[in-house]
Design a protein around this motif. Structure first.
Motif, short mmCIF file in Angstrom:
data_model
loop_
_atom_site.label_atom_id
_atom_site.label_comp_id
_atom_site.label_asym_id
_atom_site.label_seq_id
_atom_site.Cartn_x
_atom_site.Cartn_y
_atom_site.Cartn_z
N ALA A 50 0.83 -1.21 0.00
CA ALA A 50 0.00 0.00 0.00
C ALA A 50 0.87 1.26 0.00
N ALA A 51 1.93 1.24 0.80
CA ALA A 51 2.83 2.39 0.83
C ALA A 51 3.52 2.58 -0.51
N LEU A 52 3.81 1.48 -1.19
CA LEU A 52 4.43 1.56 -2.51
C LEU A 52 3.49 2.22 -3.51
N GLU A 53 2.21 1.87 -3.46
CA GLU A 53 1.25 2.50 -4.36
C GLU A 53 1.16 4.00 -4.10
N ASP A 54 1.20 4.39 -2.82
CA ASP A 54 1.19 5.82 -2.50
C ASP A 54 2.43 6.51 -3.06
N ALA A 55 3.57 5.85 -2.95
CA ALA A 55 4.82 6.44 -3.46
C ALA A 55 4.77 6.59 -4.98
N ARG A 56 4.18 5.61 -5.65
CA ARG A 56 4.06 5.70 -7.10
C ARG A 56 3.12 6.84 -7.50
N PHE A 57 2.04 7.00 -6.74
CA PHE A 57 1.12 8.11 -7.01
C PHE A 57 1.84 9.45 -6.83
N ASP A 58 2.60 9.57 -5.75
CA ASP A 58 3.34 10.81 -5.51
C ASP A 58 4.34 11.07 -6.63
N ALA A 59 4.97 10.01 -7.13
CA ALA A 59 5.94 10.17 -8.21
C ALA A 59 5.27 10.68 -9.47
N ARG A 60 4.08 10.16 -9.76
CA ARG A 60 3.36 10.64 -10.94
C ARG A 60 2.97 12.11 -10.79
N GLN A 61 2.57 12.47 -9.59
CA GLN A 61 2.21 13.87 -9.35
C GLN A 61 3.43 14.78 -9.48
N ASP A 62 4.54 14.33 -8.92
CA ASP A 62 5.76 15.15 -8.98
C ASP A 62 6.26 15.32 -10.40
N SER A 63 6.01 14.33 -11.26
CA SER A 63 6.51 14.41 -12.64
C SER A 63 5.86 15.54 -13.42
N ARG A 64 4.77 16.08 -12.91
CA ARG A 64 4.07 17.17 -13.59
C ARG A 64 4.66 18.53 -13.24
N HIS A 65 5.57 18.56 -12.28
CA HIS A 65 6.14 19.83 -11.83
C HIS A 65 7.59 19.96 -12.31
N GLU A 66 7.84 20.98 -13.13
CA GLU A 66 9.18 21.16 -13.67
C GLU A 66 10.21 21.44 -12.58
N ASP A 67 9.77 22.10 -11.51
CA ASP A 67 10.72 22.45 -10.46
C ASP A 67 11.20 21.22 -9.68
N LEU A 68 10.57 20.07 -9.91
CA LEU A 68 10.99 18.84 -9.24
C LEU A 68 11.75 17.90 -10.18
N ALA A 69 12.10 18.42 -11.35
CA ALA A 69 12.78 17.57 -12.34
C ALA A 69 14.12 17.06 -11.83
N ASP A 70 14.80 17.88 -11.02
CA ASP A 70 16.12 17.48 -10.52
C ASP A 70 16.05 16.84 -9.13
N ASP A 71 14.86 16.58 -8.66
CA ASP A 71 14.72 15.97 -7.33
C ASP A 71 15.25 14.55 -7.34
N VAL A 72 16.07 14.21 -6.36
CA VAL A 72 16.61 12.85 -6.27
C VAL A 72 16.03 12.10 -5.07
N ARG A 73 15.49 12.83 -4.12
CA ARG A 73 14.96 12.15 -2.94
C ARG A 73 13.71 11.35 -3.27
N GLY A 74 12.79 11.95 -4.04
CA GLY A 74 11.55 11.25 -4.38
C GLY A 74 11.81 9.93 -5.09
N PRO A 75 12.59 9.92 -6.18
CA PRO A 75 12.89 8.66 -6.85
C PRO A 75 13.59 7.66 -5.94
N ALA A 76 14.46 8.15 -5.06
CA ALA A 76 15.16 7.25 -4.14
C ALA A 76 14.18 6.59 -3.18
N GLU A 77 13.20 7.36 -2.71
CA GLU A 77 12.19 6.78 -1.82
C GLU A 77 11.36 5.73 -2.55
N LEU A 78 10.99 6.04 -3.79
CA LEU A 78 10.20 5.07 -4.56
C LEU A 78 11.00 3.78 -4.77
#
Length: 255
Positions: A50-78
């Motif tokens: 369940a937590a993995l599905e939440d992380a995937r949802f957050d990753a999809r949401q973050d992909s829509r924001h250009e200011d998060l393009a260089d974020d490394v923490r989100g992908p690492a958490e996923l």
């Protein structure tokens, strides 16, 4: 045999300033993995899924924001949620996640501990070299450097003194090491230390030592004035000084 020494300077040179060790840079990916592991501790396979599905949802949401393009923490958490999910999927039913028994986590902690120990050792060695450089500086000012027995890692102390002087050659320290190397004094009594000196001292110092050694064999009672040229030649033309030392060695091959 008497040997030449550069004139001693009376001006006191400042000791090296003590600076704090630089802080380790922040690693967002490392922080992200640590956060996931804390959250996942005690979770079973269903909770992690369940937590993995939440992380995937957050990753999809973050992909829509250009200011998060260089974020490394989100992908690492996923990626960490995915890894833990696979880990529990392969474990017996009912297993809960425990970072203390996670081989990946344990390997990371061991690597971090080893790196920290290496950094601590480097800091201790740097402090030791700085302290020895201070000691050599004091001996210079007392005029007793030439009577001092060199120690292991004094080559590093020489580099420290040169750095403190803005890169200017420290003629008296170089001459001290050259004389010690030529006469096999201090730690240079050990053949291994003499071999290592070839990679630790500059070509002028090595050429000076080689030339002094051969001159001492040829003219053991040479006085200061007669040998003064050795340091000047080695400093100005280290390659020529080395070649001269080889030629002198051929003049009396019996050792």
């Amino acid at each position: 045999m008497t040997t030449p020494w550069p004139p001693r300077r009376s001006a006191r040179r400042p000791l090296a300033p003590r600076v704090a060790a630089p802080r380790e840079p922040v690693d967002p990916a490392w922080i992200g993995r640590r956060v996931v592991r804390r959250r996942a501790k005690g979770m079973d396979a269903d909770a992690v899924a369940a937590a993995l599905e939440d992380a995937r949802f957050d990753a999809r949401q973050d992909s829509r924001h250009e200011d998060l393009a260089d974020d490394v923490r989100g992908p690492a958490e996923l990626e960490e949620w995915e890894r833990i999910d696979q880990l529990l999927a392969a474990a017996p039913a009912g297993t809960v996640y425990d970072p203390d028994t996670d081989d990946v986590v344990r390997a990371e902690l061991a690597a971090e501990a080893a790196a920290a120990a290496a950094r601590e050792a480097e800091l201790r060695e740097a402090a030791r070299v700085a302290a020895r450089a201070d000691e050599l500086q004091a001996l210079r000012e007392l005029g007793t450097l030439e009577q001092t027995e060199p120690r292991t890692r004094d080559e590093a102390a020489r580099d420290e003194l040169t750095q403190r002087a803005g890169g200017y050659v420290q003629a008296d320290v170089d001459a001290w090491l050259a004389h010690a190397l030529a006469a096999h004094r201090g730690h240079y009594r050990d053949p291994t230390a003499r071999e290592e000196a070839a990679g630790l001292l500059t070509p002028p110092v090595l050429a000076h030592a080689a030339l002094l050694a051969e001159l001492a064999r040829l003219v053991p009672d040479a006085d200061v004035d007669q040998l003064a040229f050795a340091a000047r030649l080695a400093t100005a033309e280290p390659e020529a000084a080395g070649e001269l030392a080889v030629l002198l060695a051929r003049a009396h091959p019996a050792r």
